[in-house]
Write an enzyme that holds these catalytic residues in place. Sequence first.
Site, PDB file in Angstrom:
ATOM      1  N   LYS A 193      59.455  39.638  83.598  1.00 28.41           N
ATOM      2  CA  LYS A 193      59.760  38.337  83.004  1.00 28.41           C
ATOM      3  C   LYS A 193      61.100  37.791  83.490  1.00 28.41           C
ATOM      4  O   LYS A 193      61.270  36.582  83.655  1.00 28.41           O
ATOM      5  CB  LYS A 193      59.748  38.438  81.467  1.00 28.41           C
ATOM      6  CG  LYS A 193      58.350  38.551  80.871  1.00 28.41           C
ATOM      7  CD  LYS A 193      57.513  37.331  81.200  1.00 28.41           C
ATOM      8  CE  LYS A 193      56.161  37.355  80.536  1.00 28.41           C
ATOM      9  NZ  LYS A 193      55.347  36.149  80.829  1.00 28.41           N
ATOM     10  N   TYR A 201      57.811  45.137  81.630  1.00 24.89           N
ATOM     11  CA  TYR A 201      57.654  43.777  81.115  1.00 24.89           C
ATOM     12  C   TYR A 201      58.962  43.004  81.252  1.00 24.89           C
ATOM     13  O   TYR A 201      58.975  41.855  81.698  1.00 24.89           O
ATOM     14  CB  TYR A 201      57.220  43.823  79.650  1.00 24.89           C
ATOM     15  CG  TYR A 201      57.035  42.475  79.010  1.00 24.89           C
ATOM     16  CD1 TYR A 201      55.870  41.742  79.221  1.00 24.89           C
ATOM     17  CD2 TYR A 201      58.021  41.926  78.188  1.00 24.89           C
ATOM     18  CE1 TYR A 201      55.682  40.500  78.629  1.00 24.89           C
ATOM     19  CE2 TYR A 201      57.843  40.686  77.601  1.00 24.89           C
ATOM     20  CZ  TYR A 201      56.679  39.981  77.820  1.00 24.89           C
ATOM     21  OH  TYR A 201      56.512  38.746  77.234  1.00 24.89           O
ATOM     22  N   GLY A 247      45.385  33.785  81.937  1.00 26.44           N
ATOM     23  CA  GLY A 247      45.425  34.549  80.691  1.00 26.44           C
ATOM     24  C   GLY A 247      44.802  33.763  79.559  1.00 26.44           C
ATOM     25  O   GLY A 247      45.252  33.831  78.415  1.00 26.44           O
ATOM     26  N   ALA A 248      43.729  33.018  79.878  1.00 26.49           N
ATOM     27  CA  ALA A 248      43.134  32.091  78.909  1.00 26.49           C
ATOM     28  C   ALA A 248      42.175  32.765  77.942  1.00 26.49           C
ATOM     29  O   ALA A 248      41.622  32.110  77.059  1.00 26.49           O
ATOM     30  CB  ALA A 248      42.402  30.972  79.657  1.00 26.49           C
ATOM     31  N   GLY A 249      41.975  34.071  78.103  1.00 23.50           N
ATOM     32  CA  GLY A 249      40.989  34.750  77.264  1.00 23.50           C
ATOM     33  C   GLY A 249      41.446  35.047  75.855  1.00 23.50           C
ATOM     34  O   GLY A 249      40.614  35.199  74.954  1.00 23.50           O
ATOM     35  N   ASP A 269      41.309  38.546  88.531  1.00 22.81           N
ATOM     36  CA  ASP A 269      42.563  39.259  88.289  1.00 22.81           C
ATOM     37  C   ASP A 269      43.636  38.559  89.118  1.00 22.81           C
ATOM     38  O   ASP A 269      43.576  38.569  90.356  1.00 22.81           O
ATOM     39  CB  ASP A 269      42.421  40.723  88.720  1.00 22.81           C
ATOM     40  CG  ASP A 269      43.656  41.557  88.412  1.00 22.81           C
ATOM     41  OD1 ASP A 269      44.760  40.983  88.294  1.00 22.81           O
ATOM     42  OD2 ASP A 269      43.531  42.794  88.317  1.00 22.81           O
ATOM     43  N   VAL A 270      44.598  37.939  88.443  1.00 18.93           N
ATOM     44  CA  VAL A 270      45.582  37.111  89.157  1.00 18.93           C
ATOM     45  C   VAL A 270      46.498  37.919  90.065  1.00 18.93           C
ATOM     46  O   VAL A 270      47.193  37.350  90.914  1.00 18.93           O
ATOM     47  CB  VAL A 270      46.433  36.271  88.172  1.00 18.93           C
ATOM     48  CG1 VAL A 270      45.574  35.249  87.453  1.00 18.93           C
ATOM     49  CG2 VAL A 270      47.172  37.169  87.190  1.00 18.93           C
TER      50      VAL A 270
END
Length: 240
Positions: free
Chosen positions: A160, A156, A16-18, A64-65
Site C-alpha cells: 500500500k 500489505y 476487486g468488485a466481488g 487475476d489482476v
Amino acid sequence: MRMIKRECSPLAVVTGAGTGLGRAMTIELAIRGIPVAAISRNPVDLQRTVDMAVGAMVVPFRVDVSESRAVVETFAAIRQQMGDPTILVNNAAIHPHRAFLASEPGEFMDCVSINLGGAVNCSHAALKSMIRTGEGRIINIGSFADIAPQPLAGAYSVSKGALRIFSRTLVADLGDRFPGIVVSTWMPGILATRMGLATGLEPSVAARWGVELALCNDAELNGAVFEQNMQLPEARSLKR
C-alpha cells in the site's frame, strides 16, 4: 470538487468488485447510471455483485489482476464489449496476516503482486485508450498501513505504501502531457468488510464518497490524496 464535462461516455472499471468496497462502488456507480466492468478472480462473488446491481449495466470479467497478460486480454474484451474505460478504480487487494519470518518470500511478494502489481497492470492497460482521448480518471485505493505498519501485516503495508508512490509516479509521467488524465489516492478508512473490522464503516457509505471522487475529473485533483471524504493537505518539509 468540480465536475468537468468530458466528451467521452463514462465507463468504469472496478477491480476487486466481488466483495466489500469494490462491490459497493460497483453498485453505487451503476445506481448513477455508469456502466461498470466488474473485475474479480472469484466468479461466485462476482456474480453476486452483478445480481445485486439489478437493472444496471454491470458486466463481469473474471481475472487475476496480478497476471499481466490476462489483464491485457481482459481490457481488450472490455473495449470490444463495452467501449473505452474512462474511470479505473484500483481496489483489488489481499491482506494476509502472517509474520514475516513465518512466511516464505514468495508469499510476501504474492501480496505485493496483487495489491501493487494489479494496479500497475490495470493502469497500464486502461491508459492505452485514455492517452488516445486525453481523458481519464484513476483512483488508487490506499491505506495508512505504510505509515504505521501493524504486526502480521508487512506485505500489505509495503504494497500500500508503494501504491501511493505509484500514484505520484503516474502524475509525474503523465501530468504535463495529459492534464485530462487525473490520478488520486483515496484511503476509505477501516471498513466492515472481510479485510476490515466488524465495527468499521459500512462499505456502502464509503462507496458514495469514492464514487463522488471518481466522477470528479478536475485537474486540480491530480496527485491529491483523500481520506474518507476529505482531501489531505500536501506534506511539506520544514525547509518549504
